[in-house]
Design an enzyme around this catalytic site. Structure first.
Site, mmCIF file in Angstrom:
data_model
loop_
_atom_site.group_PDB
_atom_site.id
_atom_site.type_symbol
_atom_site.label_atom_id
_atom_site.label_comp_id
_atom_site.label_asym_id
_atom_site.label_seq_id
_atom_site.Cartn_x
_atom_site.Cartn_y
_atom_site.Cartn_z
ATOM 1 N N SER A 26 34.231 39.481 39.600
ATOM 2 C CA SER A 26 32.779 39.431 39.675
ATOM 3 C C SER A 26 32.372 38.048 40.147
ATOM 4 O O SER A 26 33.027 37.058 39.826
ATOM 5 C CB SER A 26 32.198 39.715 38.291
ATOM 6 O OG SER A 26 30.902 39.169 38.195
ATOM 7 N N ASN A 49 37.645 44.326 38.045
ATOM 8 C CA ASN A 49 37.049 45.657 38.193
ATOM 9 C C ASN A 49 37.934 46.608 38.990
ATOM 10 O O ASN A 49 38.492 46.217 40.017
ATOM 11 C CB ASN A 49 35.695 45.547 38.893
ATOM 12 C CG ASN A 49 34.722 44.684 38.112
ATOM 13 O OD1 ASN A 49 34.745 44.676 36.885
ATOM 14 N ND2 ASN A 49 33.896 43.943 38.823
ATOM 15 N N LYS A 94 35.914 39.179 34.560
ATOM 16 C CA LYS A 94 36.010 40.561 35.021
ATOM 17 C C LYS A 94 37.160 40.832 35.991
ATOM 18 O O LYS A 94 37.473 40.025 36.848
ATOM 19 C CB LYS A 94 34.703 40.977 35.726
ATOM 20 C CG LYS A 94 33.488 40.978 34.842
ATOM 21 C CD LYS A 94 33.488 42.165 33.896
ATOM 22 C CE LYS A 94 33.235 43.443 34.619
ATOM 23 N NZ LYS A 94 31.876 43.915 34.512
ATOM 24 N N SER A 135 28.312 63.638 73.069
ATOM 25 C CA SER A 135 29.243 63.540 71.935
ATOM 26 C C SER A 135 30.370 62.550 72.211
ATOM 27 O O SER A 135 31.236 62.339 71.369
ATOM 28 C CB SER A 135 29.834 64.917 71.620
ATOM 29 O OG SER A 135 30.417 65.480 72.765
ATOM 30 N N LYS A 157 32.125 67.892 64.439
ATOM 31 C CA LYS A 157 33.238 66.931 64.522
ATOM 32 C C LYS A 157 33.145 65.744 63.589
ATOM 33 O O LYS A 157 34.106 65.410 62.896
ATOM 34 C CB LYS A 157 33.389 66.446 65.961
ATOM 35 C CG LYS A 157 33.993 67.492 66.856
ATOM 36 C CD LYS A 157 33.906 67.094 68.295
ATOM 37 C CE LYS A 157 33.691 68.284 69.181
ATOM 38 N NZ LYS A 157 32.531 69.123 68.851
ATOM 39 N N GLU A 163 36.999 53.458 41.630
ATOM 40 C CA GLU A 163 35.552 53.705 41.633
ATOM 41 C C GLU A 163 35.091 54.177 43.010
ATOM 42 O O GLU A 163 34.296 55.116 43.140
ATOM 43 C CB GLU A 163 34.790 52.439 41.221
ATOM 44 C CG GLU A 163 34.933 52.148 39.731
ATOM 45 C CD GLU A 163 34.262 50.846 39.310
ATOM 46 O OE1 GLU A 163 33.518 50.251 40.107
ATOM 47 O OE2 GLU A 163 34.495 50.424 38.168
ATOM 48 N N THR A 180 40.423 66.082 24.040
ATOM 49 C CA THR A 180 39.485 67.118 24.476
ATOM 50 C C THR A 180 38.115 66.560 24.097
ATOM 51 O O THR A 180 37.993 65.848 23.091
ATOM 52 C CB THR A 180 39.723 68.475 23.760
ATOM 53 O OG1 THR A 180 39.573 68.277 22.355
ATOM 54 C CG2 THR A 180 41.100 69.050 24.048
ATOM 55 N N HIS A 181 37.135 66.821 24.907
ATOM 56 C CA HIS A 181 35.787 66.254 24.707
ATOM 57 C C HIS A 181 35.827 64.728 24.631
ATOM 58 O O HIS A 181 34.980 64.116 23.982
ATOM 59 C CB HIS A 181 35.136 66.814 23.440
ATOM 60 C CG HIS A 181 35.263 68.297 23.313
ATOM 61 N ND1 HIS A 181 34.367 69.175 23.875
ATOM 62 C CD2 HIS A 181 36.221 69.070 22.726
ATOM 63 C CE1 HIS A 181 34.749 70.416 23.616
ATOM 64 N NE2 HIS A 181 35.874 70.378 22.935
HETATM 65 N N1 ARG Z 1 30.935 68.637 73.541
HETATM 66 C C1 ARG Z 1 30.909 70.025 73.303
HETATM 67 C C2 ARG Z 1 31.229 70.320 71.846
HETATM 68 O O1 ARG Z 1 31.669 69.462 71.190
HETATM 69 C C3 ARG Z 1 31.921 70.710 74.161
HETATM 70 C C4 ARG Z 1 31.579 72.124 74.462
HETATM 71 C C5 ARG Z 1 30.377 72.165 75.312
HETATM 72 N N2 ARG Z 1 30.062 73.484 75.727
HETATM 73 C C6 ARG Z 1 28.839 73.828 76.157
HETATM 74 N N3 ARG Z 1 28.683 75.060 76.494
HETATM 75 N N4 ARG Z 1 27.861 72.974 76.234
HETATM 76 O O2 ARG Z 1 31.010 71.407 71.334
#
Ligand code: ARG
Length: 477
Positions: free
Chosen positions: A292, A300, A298, A38, A340, A305, A170-171
């Site tokens: 454009s 835009n 144009k 990660s 995350k 958007e 409305t609508h």
């Molecule tokens: N990189 C892990 C996470 O984001 C950290 C925790 C890892 N814990 C484990 N028991 N492998 O969740």
């Protein structure tokens, strides 16, 4: 960092490079390493990981597990690491899986044994939960600030346009005249509720999981209150199993973020409609628009958007997080590592969108004439005529029917109600008198709605002024 796409295990197995290596007789393949790591995305937690480690180390020193010398070394080492990261000199390694192991390895390189003692009484499970909470708390504070600035920009424009008349819909059909200021304050109300929601969410984000260790707590005589105080947490997570597995707070945040984006998306939709030459109610500053490559005429509204488009991705992160959690047994599972990227992206998207909108709203140019012209079409004061009849003692349902007939005649004759003569109006109901024309004007219509929450210019000025005062105080402006 290697991104080589290979599933073959390498022959060399450096047992020292993995925290749990003594238990294992072969390394993971390159592909599995990439799949399970990660560090590419969780390195943005480094600042908070280090803050958490410092607080943990201080507490371990107070309870006599680390020496003063250890604490000095750890503090110095972690400060060096932060500097290395900030200056882009830190060598992130995929072999070390995540931010926690990368920082710890470097700390041991820098200070030796004290670095190895830091992980006493904690686990990456409570460590990562702490890091995310610290990171998210900070993001919430930044987002709250933009939400308030946006409300201020809306309220200031609303005050300027407290008596600018536009059609209320409305609508998407002209319904009754309203003031543009009143319409803007409707969005200020939405963003006000969003700040309330984030305040509430923050209370549950701001609880300390550290001390839960892997899942069951720790046999060391830790003092979690010291750590909570040091890190500015309001309270502690009170069950170690829950502490390491709970991601409700991220889901709550994504839910609040989804509502903010939904509000921004509705507003975007209106800005786009209002800016279309068919409406021509407003113009956005050029810096929020593009042209454009083929059609020279144009301009835009790209930013609204895109904001409307990005709403879907934030809502997607909310759904992904709910799905992530729904089948996990207690306590920590590696699934949680998937929490995350979506959370980061939700916060980034909502924060950036709000920041852009603050500036964009302040720069809205209003074409009051086009608004007024549109309000004058579509029999926007028909309800006012019905109300007038009611005030003369006609039951509302009968009044409604009478006015419907008047409107039908106007449609046939292609004129407005106010264009009909008194005699013609009286032929529909004898209760109609000369004074009827005052209620048929746009100004009369909006001015009459003079109650709390109404569109009367007087009320809009009052509401905008009160909001501006409260926000300026809050923002220290
Ligand atoms: N990189 C892990 C996470 O984001 C950290 C925790 C890892 N814990 C484990 N028991 N492998 O969740």
């Amino acid at each position: 960092m290697s991104t080589e796409n290979s599933s073959k295990p390498t022959n060399q197995f450096d047992k020292k490079s993995q925290a749990w290596s003594a238990r294992f007789s072969e390394p993971v393949s390159e592909l599995v390493k990439r799949y399970t790591a990660s560090v590419e995305f969780d390195q943005r937690l480094a600042k908070y990981d280090i803050e958490g480690s410092l607080a943990h180390a201080k507490m371990l020193t107070e309870i006599g597990i680390l020496s003063d010398q250890d604490l000095q070394d750890i503090t110095r080492g972690l400060q060096t690491i932060i500097t290395e990261i900030n200056e882009g000199r830190f060598d992130w390694s995929l072999d070390l899986e995540d931010v926690h192991l990368n920082v710890e390895k470097r700390l041991v390189e820098l200070i030796g044994d004290a670095g190895k003692r830091l992980h006493t009484g904690r686990s990456r499970n409570d460590q990562v939960a702490t890091d995310i909470r610290l990171w998210l708390r900070n993001q919430i504070d930044i987002i709250q600030n933009y939400l308030k600035q946006l409300q201020l920009a809306l309220a200031e424009l609303a005050l300027e346009h407290a008596d600018t008349i536009m059609p209320g819909f409305t609508h998407l059909q002209v319904a009754q005249p309203v003031t543009f200021g009143h319409h803007l304050l409707a969005y200020a109300e939405m963003f006000k509720r969003d700040t309330e929601r984030l305040n509430d969410c923050r209370r549950r984000v701001n609880r300390l999981p550290l001390g839960a260790a892997a899942l069951a707590g720790t046999s060391f005589p830790i003092d979690r209150v010291i750590v909570a105080k040091e890190l500015g947490f309001d309270s502690l997570c009170l069950n170690s199993l829950d502490a390491v597995s709970d991601r409700d707070f991220s889901i709550e945040f994504c839910s609040a973020a989804s509502l903010i984006m939904m509000h921004l998306s509705r507003f975007s939709e209106e800005l786009i409609i209002w800016m279309s030459p068919r409406f021509g109610f407003i113009d956005l500053a050029d810096r929020f628009c593009t042209g454009s490559s083929i059609m020279p005429q144009k301009k835009n509204p790209d930013v609204p958007e895109l904001a409307r488009g990005k709403t879907g991705r934030v809502v997607g992160h909310l759904v992904a997080l709910l799905m992530l959690m729904k089948a996990q047994p207690l306590a920590y599972n590696k699934d949680n590592q998937e929490d995350k990227e979506g959370l980061f992206d939700a916060a980034d998207t909502v924060r950036d969108t709000l920041q852009i909108f603050v500036d964009m709203v302040a720069g809205i140019r209003v074409n009051a004439q086009a608004m007024r012209h549109a309000a004058a079409e579509g029999f926007a004061t028909a309800t006012d005529l019905a109300d007038y009849l009611v005030k003369q003692g006609v039951p509302f349902r009968d009044a409604h029917e009478t006015v419907a007939s008047v409107v039908k005649r106007c449609v046939d004759e292609q004129c407005d109600i106010a264009d009909l003569s008194l005699e013609v109006l009286q032929s529909y109901h004898s209760a109609i008198k000369e004074d009827v024309f005052s209620v048929l004007t746009l100004e009369g219509s909006v001015a009459a709605r003079n109650h709390i929450g109404g569109t009367a210019p007087e009320r809009v000025s009052e509401a905008a002024t009160a909001l501006i005062k409260a926000l300026k105080k809050d923002l220290n402006k």
